[in-house]
Design an enzyme around this catalytic site. Structure first.
Site, PDB file in Angstrom:
ATOM      1  N   GLY B 115       0.804  -1.219   0.000  1.00  0.00           N
ATOM      2  CA  GLY B 115       0.000   0.000   0.000  1.00  0.00           C
ATOM      3  C   GLY B 115       0.831   1.259   0.000  1.00  0.00           C
ATOM      4  O   GLY B 115       0.405   2.303   0.474  1.00  0.00           O
ATOM      5  N   CYS B 116       2.032   1.182  -0.553  1.00  0.00           N
ATOM      6  CA  CYS B 116       2.896   2.364  -0.570  1.00  0.00           C
ATOM      7  C   CYS B 116       3.327   2.676  -2.001  1.00  0.00           C
ATOM      8  O   CYS B 116       3.520   1.768  -2.796  1.00  0.00           O
ATOM      9  CB  CYS B 116       4.161   2.113   0.232  1.00  0.00           C
ATOM     10  SG  CYS B 116       3.849   1.429   1.858  1.00  0.00           S
ATOM     11  N   THR B 117       3.506   3.936  -2.296  1.00  0.00           N
ATOM     12  CA  THR B 117       4.019   4.275  -3.620  1.00  0.00           C
ATOM     13  C   THR B 117       5.502   3.946  -3.723  1.00  0.00           C
ATOM     14  O   THR B 117       6.010   3.626  -4.781  1.00  0.00           O
ATOM     15  CB  THR B 117       3.822   5.763  -3.946  1.00  0.00           C
ATOM     16  OG1 THR B 117       4.298   6.533  -2.847  1.00  0.00           O
ATOM     17  CG2 THR B 117       2.359   6.075  -4.167  1.00  0.00           C
TER      18      THR B 117
END
Lengths: 467, 217
Positions: B115-117
């Site tokens: 869930g992280c860029t």
């Protein structure tokens, strides 16, 4: 800030000024300042025609108040995230304001003055959208919340009643998530099969592969018109031809094309087309689906509720004709009217003019960005035959795009996007996790590009100094 | 300023290296405080590094038997003292350079914080005394900087202390004028913290079978 672009500035001589053809070729006289209005009664030879070509970016800028601000550490805002959303001219904001101030009322039902006016304006907006994309009638335009909802509408309404198990849907891996996920959800329900077209070495979707994938089993082809990451443009006419030859329908995601160029659905021959208002100078909260009359007429409802019904009984209801059939509940009335105002604004400038300006700007952006060491731009190289949209997704060696975007924002006021731009499959295919993206619109200027590139170089220097 | 009876505390092996390009007129200064009884204390270090764009040297954080709550105060104060967001960016990048080496073997899917860029790998272990140990790495320098702060805060802490920290406590560290309150993909370090807590809980379950058992070793 004034840059001369390396052009030798030569004031036209008197005889040249008298030549009406002198100013037709914009590139030959790329002046980037306005001539001072001569106040004295000086010699006639220095009275320059007021219509010295000023770039579209400069001439439209004052319509966009939001662009004239400072951010973060006092840098002026340089907004280069237009593929994500566009800014709105005063005319659009005023139209929405005016709706709420003067004639806000629920549409279609009421008899009274305000309601009649609201209905008029709302339906007028529908006609404007229809005219803008050259639909044959305004009932072929369904207002939705955005393009995503429009695609979901087609998936549930058309898809559920037309797809059998083993039927195929052809897409490209460069599609936006909104043009992929609804079909995945649909395929779970109907057992339809999704087929994906990959890229060529030039980093554009492989149209040969697409042609081969389209077969008797294909029922639907879903493609973007302009890619929000690769900046490439697909040959929609040909794709429609291949699809129709096998009896398949075509849905085009025109989110990145309708705002930037002439889009003519008669010419393209598409069955469905979707776009979002907020990417074309209109408000958020409204978008539209274009569908051929005969297709919409045969489609069952999507959302149920008020407005989309004809008669309601306790055990069943009958449904309205399109487009109302697909517009349940109170719509985003003011926003649709705002979209109409946006279309007026864009049409007044002229989509061809906007497109021509952006082609020039796109080349400038690409060429400028290319000169920065360590930069890798995705998508095709522009050429005489290959036009790129005015956006560049890129990476810088050894730097994470989020770090680039953060520093550009904090230190230079330059707004770009970083991440996967709702195109994870495309990123995975390219072997990257994320990219940075600068995307322009007609109110951007070459100075904006210069500011961006300068800021990027500074950003790279900054991070290198820590290594 | 150590008293004569102070024990000289050797910092753990994570000795920070100066970035090679920095022009540092002063050698790194490690500040020690008398170590009382807790061998698991985490050292912190103060460094004076000057970047060609002159960065204010970090306020030397003191260490030894600081609780996580106390360290949090120090961290928050430090970031509050940097009014300009750009200074926070610079500070975070400086901290990124202090993050210890992350073993390649740790870069596995199960260690990835989703869930992280940016990509983040997080290793969570419990040491023999029951303290939580964290190792982290990322492909984004700013994220690494945040992670360094999280590590400084929580590495070696008791599981209970790890689980007590709330994302809101760390708002001050947000880069940007308006703290991003909403959880989104951009808030990588929120996700990292949540991941640290989730996996701490999982290890507690494994070790003690019951998360309600006393978590302070």
């Amino acid at each position: 800030m004034m840059t001369m672009e390396g052009v030798v500035l030569k004031l036209p001589s008197f005889t040249q000024l008298m030549n009406p053809n002198h100013f037709t070729n914009r590139t030959s006289l790329n002046l980037r300042f306005t001539f001072p209005k001569s106040s004295s009664s000086s010699t006639a030879s220095l009275s320059v025609p007021a219509a010295a070509p000023v770039s579209l970016g400069h001439s439209t800028r004052h319509d966009f108040e939001i662009l004239h601000q400072k951010v973060n550490n006092g840098s002026k805002l340089v907004y280069l995230d237009n593929a994500a959303t566009s800014q709105k001219p005063s005319a659009v904001i005023d139209a929405v304001n005016n709706y709420y101030r003067s004639y806000n009322s629920n549409v279609h039902r009421g008899i009274h003055f305000l309601s009649a006016r609201a209905t008029d304006e709302y339906e007028m907006a529908r006609r404007k959208v229809a005219a803008f994309i050259n639909a044959s009638e305004s009932s072929e335009i369904v207002f939705t919340r955005n393009a995503t909802e429009a695609i979901n509408l087609v998936a549930y309404s058309w898809g559920m009643s037309n797809l059998q198990p083993k039927d195929e849907i052809v897409l490209t891996i460069a599609e936006h998530h909104s043009a992929i996920v609804p079909w995945q959800l649909l395929s779970e329900k109907t057992d339809a099969v999704l087929k994906f077209v990959s890229l060529t070495e030039d980093e554009v979707p492989d149209t040969k592969m697409l042609q081969e994938l389209v077969s008797e089993k294909t029922k639907l082809v879903v493609v973007h018109h302009v890619s929000n990451m690769l900046a490439s443009v697909l040959p929609i006419n040909e794709i429609v031809q291949w699809a129709h030859d096998v009896g398949a329908k075509v849905l085009v995601d025109a989110c990145q094309s309708v705002p930037h160029m002439v889009v003519d659905v008669q010419n393209l021959g598409v069955d469905f087309l979707v776009a979002s208002s907020h990417k074309m100078c209109g408000p958020t909260g409204v978008g539209f689906l274009y569908g051929k009359s005969e297709l919409l007429a045969a489609m069952p409802p999507f959302l149920g509720g008020g407005e989309m019904i004809s008669d309601v009984f306790l055990d069943h209801s009958t449904y309205a004709d399109p487009p109302s059939r697909f517009e349940a509940g109170t719509p985003a009335i003011g926003e649709a009217i705002g979209l109409g105002a946006a279309i007026d604004y864009l049409s007044e400038i002229g989509m061809q003019k906007i497109h021509d300006y952006e082609v020039d700007l796109a080349n400038y952006l690409y060429e400028s960005l290319r000169t920065v060491p360590g930069v890798r731009i995705y998508g095709p190289t522009p050429s005489a035959t290959v036009h790129r949209a005015a956006l560049c997704s890129f990476n810088v060696e050894g730097l994470h795009p989020t770090d680039i975007a953060t520093f550009l924002d904090q230190q230079h006021g330059v707004a770009i996007r970083s991440g996967h731009h709702c195109a994870q499959p495309l990123h995975r295919y390219l072997g990257i996790n994320a990219s940075a993206r600068a995307s322009l619109y007609f109110y951007n200027t070459k100075e904006d590009v210069d500011d961006f590139v300068r800021g990027l170089i500074d950003t790279i220097d900054f991070f290198s100094s820590f290594k | 300023m150590n008293s004569a009876s102070a024990t000289v505390f050797r910092p753990p092996t994570r000795f920070p290296l100066l970035p090679p390009n920095s022009h540092n007129p002063n050698p790194p200064r490690i500040q020690y405080k008398p170590n009382h009884s807790n061998p698991r204390s985490i050292s912190t270090r103060s460094l004076q590094i000057s970047h060609r764009k002159h960065v204010t040297p970090p306020h030397p954080p003191e260490f030894s038997t600081l609780t996580v709550a106390e360290k949090l105060q120090i961290l928050v104060k430090e970031f509050k003292s940097l009014p300009e967001p750009i200074d926070r960016v610079k500070r975070l990048i400086h901290y990124a350079s202090l993050l210890p080496e992350f073993d390649e073997s740790g870069r596995v899917e199960s260690n990835r914080v989703t869930g992280c860029t940016a990509q983040v790998w997080l290793e969570v272990t419990m040491d023999v005394e029951g303290s939580m140990r964290f190792r982290v790495d990322s492909d984004s320098e700013i994220t690494k900087g945040f992670c360094y702060c999280l590590i400084w805060l929580l590495d070696g802490a008791a599981a209970g202390e790890v689980l007590e920290i709330r994302v809101e406590h760390l708002e001050e560290m947000n880069v940007g004028i308006l703290p991003i309150r909403a959880s989104s993909r951009v808030n990588t370090w929120h996700n990292v913290l949540l991941s640290m807590q989730r996996r701490t809980k999982a290890l507690i379950m494994e070790a003690y079978g019951d998360p309600s058992l006393p978590l302070l070793p």
